[in-house]
Design an enzyme around this catalytic site. Structure first.
Site, PDB file in Angstrom:
ATOM      1  N   GLU A 181      66.675  27.592  27.902  1.00  0.00           N
ATOM      2  CA  GLU A 181      66.893  28.124  26.589  1.00  0.00           C
ATOM      3  C   GLU A 181      66.807  29.819  26.672  1.00  0.00           C
ATOM      4  OE1 GLU A 181      64.418  26.747  23.054  1.00  0.00           O
ATOM      5  OE2 GLU A 181      64.706  28.974  22.175  1.00  0.00           O
ATOM      6  N   GLU A 186      65.962  36.939  18.130  1.00  0.00           N
ATOM      7  CA  GLU A 186      64.985  36.204  17.239  1.00  0.00           C
ATOM      8  C   GLU A 186      64.003  37.081  16.492  1.00  0.00           C
ATOM      9  OE1 GLU A 186      63.135  33.151  19.572  1.00  0.00           O
ATOM     10  OE2 GLU A 186      63.041  31.806  18.071  1.00  0.00           O
TER      11      GLU A 186
END
Ligand SMILES: *[C@@H]1O[C@H](CO)[C@@H](O)[C@H](O)[C@H]1NC(C)=O
Ligand SMILES: *[C@@H]1O[C@H](CO)[C@@H](O)[C@H](O)[C@H]1NC(C)=O
Ligand SMILES: *[C@@H]1O[C@H](CO)[C@@H](O)[C@H](O)[C@H]1NC(C)=O
Ligand SMILES: *[C@@H]1O[C@H](CO)[C@@H](O)[C@H](O)[C@H]1NC(C)=O
Ligand SMILES: *[C@@H]1O[C@H](CO)[C@@H](O)[C@H](O)[C@H]1NC(C)=O
Ligand SMILES: *[C@@H]1O[C@H](CO)[C@@H](O)[C@H](O)[C@H]1NC(C)=O
Length: 362
Positions: A181, A186
């Site tokens: 990932e 974020e």
């Protein structure tokens, strides 16, 4: 007695048998000398190996990229699947299918930009209400990507607000964490003590406790999902990289290069986008130090990162934004109560994207 006499003899003769003259050394002295020499050699080798290891750095030699895919304009979302299952990160959210996202205007694309937002229409008095979670969207690109790929994401607005956990990231949704990932953007809530976090998540055997060349601040160095509560190996990109400050400056460009030498990410504010990005001929070798550098030194990038889809979503609460210590930094009450009852507070909870461009090296 003989020993005593001998000792006496040595003492008396020490002026012409000096200790440093090896001609007069006995077996024990030689053994000690050899032991010390061996020890010094061993120490020198260990230091040399450590220095070499600490200085190890991959060869990010220039690659030549050409355009492979463009996500832009009113068909932006046609290249994505809408995720509708139970939220894998335990958020207080109902991810809606495409038809509902369109009718609620949670995804909307025009010739100039694409918007992905959290629902604001369901209030506490609505029926049904948001007491089991609020509507939001998670999309993943139908095309998956591997090594020697350069992604250019134009981000005009990043989502913020109490209870929000937005991300622009990549993974292989059906093989997590085996195929890795890569989190490009974020943050949580109103963007608090850390800013944009750029992070990798992997299975065992991937560490960033090695030499890196980056302007961001390393937060944790193990990328392995079972350590640090699956925090991954994150880098804080620094102030103005997410939230209100990022948005008021018109957003910017996020570039991510995935290659066997490593994964590097750059964040450029709207006013400092390299000319080669704007002209469609991006060349990372001219951009200077990355914001986040994840070299392959102690992480086999090719083995850990495969079949990556581009994902954009806005989760609500969940294991990060909803954690009491994190939520209470800037927001009050419990995260789920807040999200259920304050539909008017999600006006800024939206992504707005310009084009996404994907380049591949031949
Ligand atoms: C849907 O959202 C877009 C982007 O915010 C906005 O421009 C448009 O007016 C909205 N459409 C409707 C029908 O509300
Ligand atoms: C919040 O929900 C109520 C319905 O319960 C609605 O009347 C109101 O317009 C919503 N607020 C916003 C900002 O959409
Ligand atoms: C939300 O809806 C549920 C189910 O209809 C109901 O039991 C609950 O009282 C409602 N919550 C509020 C705050 O009205
Ligand atoms: C949120 O809280 C943190 C920690 O107290 C603080 O540093 C930060 O300035 C706050 N952010 C906002 C937008 O209020
Ligand atoms: C970490 O990944 C392993 C597979 O390698 C999986 O079994 C485990 O549930 C994951 N743990 C967390 C906390 O994500
Ligand atoms: C990647 O995807 C392809 C086709 O979708 C599949 O055949 C392949 O097994 C996948 N690779 C991995 C490592 O999962």
């Amino acid at each position: 007695m003989r020993g005593g006499a001998g000792y006496q003899f040595d003492q008396d003769d020490s002026w012409y048998h000096p200790w440093y003259n090896f001609k007069y050394w006995g077996k024990r002295a030689w053994a000690g000398f050899i032991a010390v020499v061996v020890l010094i050699i061993v120490i020198v080798i260990i230091v040399a190996v450590e220095v070499t290891k600490n200085n190890a750095y991959p060869d990010y030699t220039q690659l030549s990229y050409s355009l492979a895919d463009t996500y832009s304009g009113s068909t932006f979302f046609d290249n994505f699947d809408y995720f509708t299952g139970y939220d894998p990160t335990e958020g207080f959210v109902h991810y809606v299918p495409e038809a509902q996202a369109t009718s609620l205007n949670l995804t909307y694309a025009s010739s100039s930009s694409a918007v992905l937002r959290v629902d604001t229409s369901v209030g506490p008095d609505s029926n049904p209400n948001a007491s089991t979670g609020r509507f939001s969207v998670r999309v993943s690109s139908k095309t998956q990507y591997g090594l020697d790929t350069l992604f250019i994401f134009d981000v005009i607005h990043s989502p913020l607000g109490c209870g929000t956990w937005p991300a622009l990231w990549l993974t292989d949704p059906s093989n997590w964490p085996y195929n890795g990932e890569i989190d490009v953007m974020e943050a949580v809530n109103v963007v608090s003590s850390t800013y944009n976090q750029m992070t990798l998540h992997t299975t065992s055997g991937c560490s960033m406790g090695v030499k890196r060349k980056e302007t961001g601040k390393s937060l944790t160095t193990s990328c392995v999902n079972t350590t640090d509560d699956n925090a991954g190996c994150g880098v804080d990109a620094g102030s103005t990289t997410f939230g209100a400050d990022f948005n008021s400056a018109g957003g910017g460009i996020l570039a991510m290069e995935l290659r066997s030498a490593g994964i590097r990410m750059w964040q450029f504010g709207r006013s400092s986008i390299p000319a080669d990005v704007t002209s469609g001929t991006p060349d990372p070798s001219t951009w200077g130090e990355a914001t986040a550098d994840f070299p392959s030194t102690d992480c086999n990038i090719g083995n850990h990162f495969k079949n990556q889809s581009i994902i954009a979503n806005i989760d609500l609460c969940g294991s990060w934004a909803g954690a009491t210590s994190v939520f209470s930094e800037n927001c009050s009450g419990t995260c789920t109560d807040y999200v259920a009852n304050n539909n008017g507070s999600f006006a800024d909870a939206y992504w707005e994207f310009g084009a996404f461009k994907v380049y591949s090296a031949s």
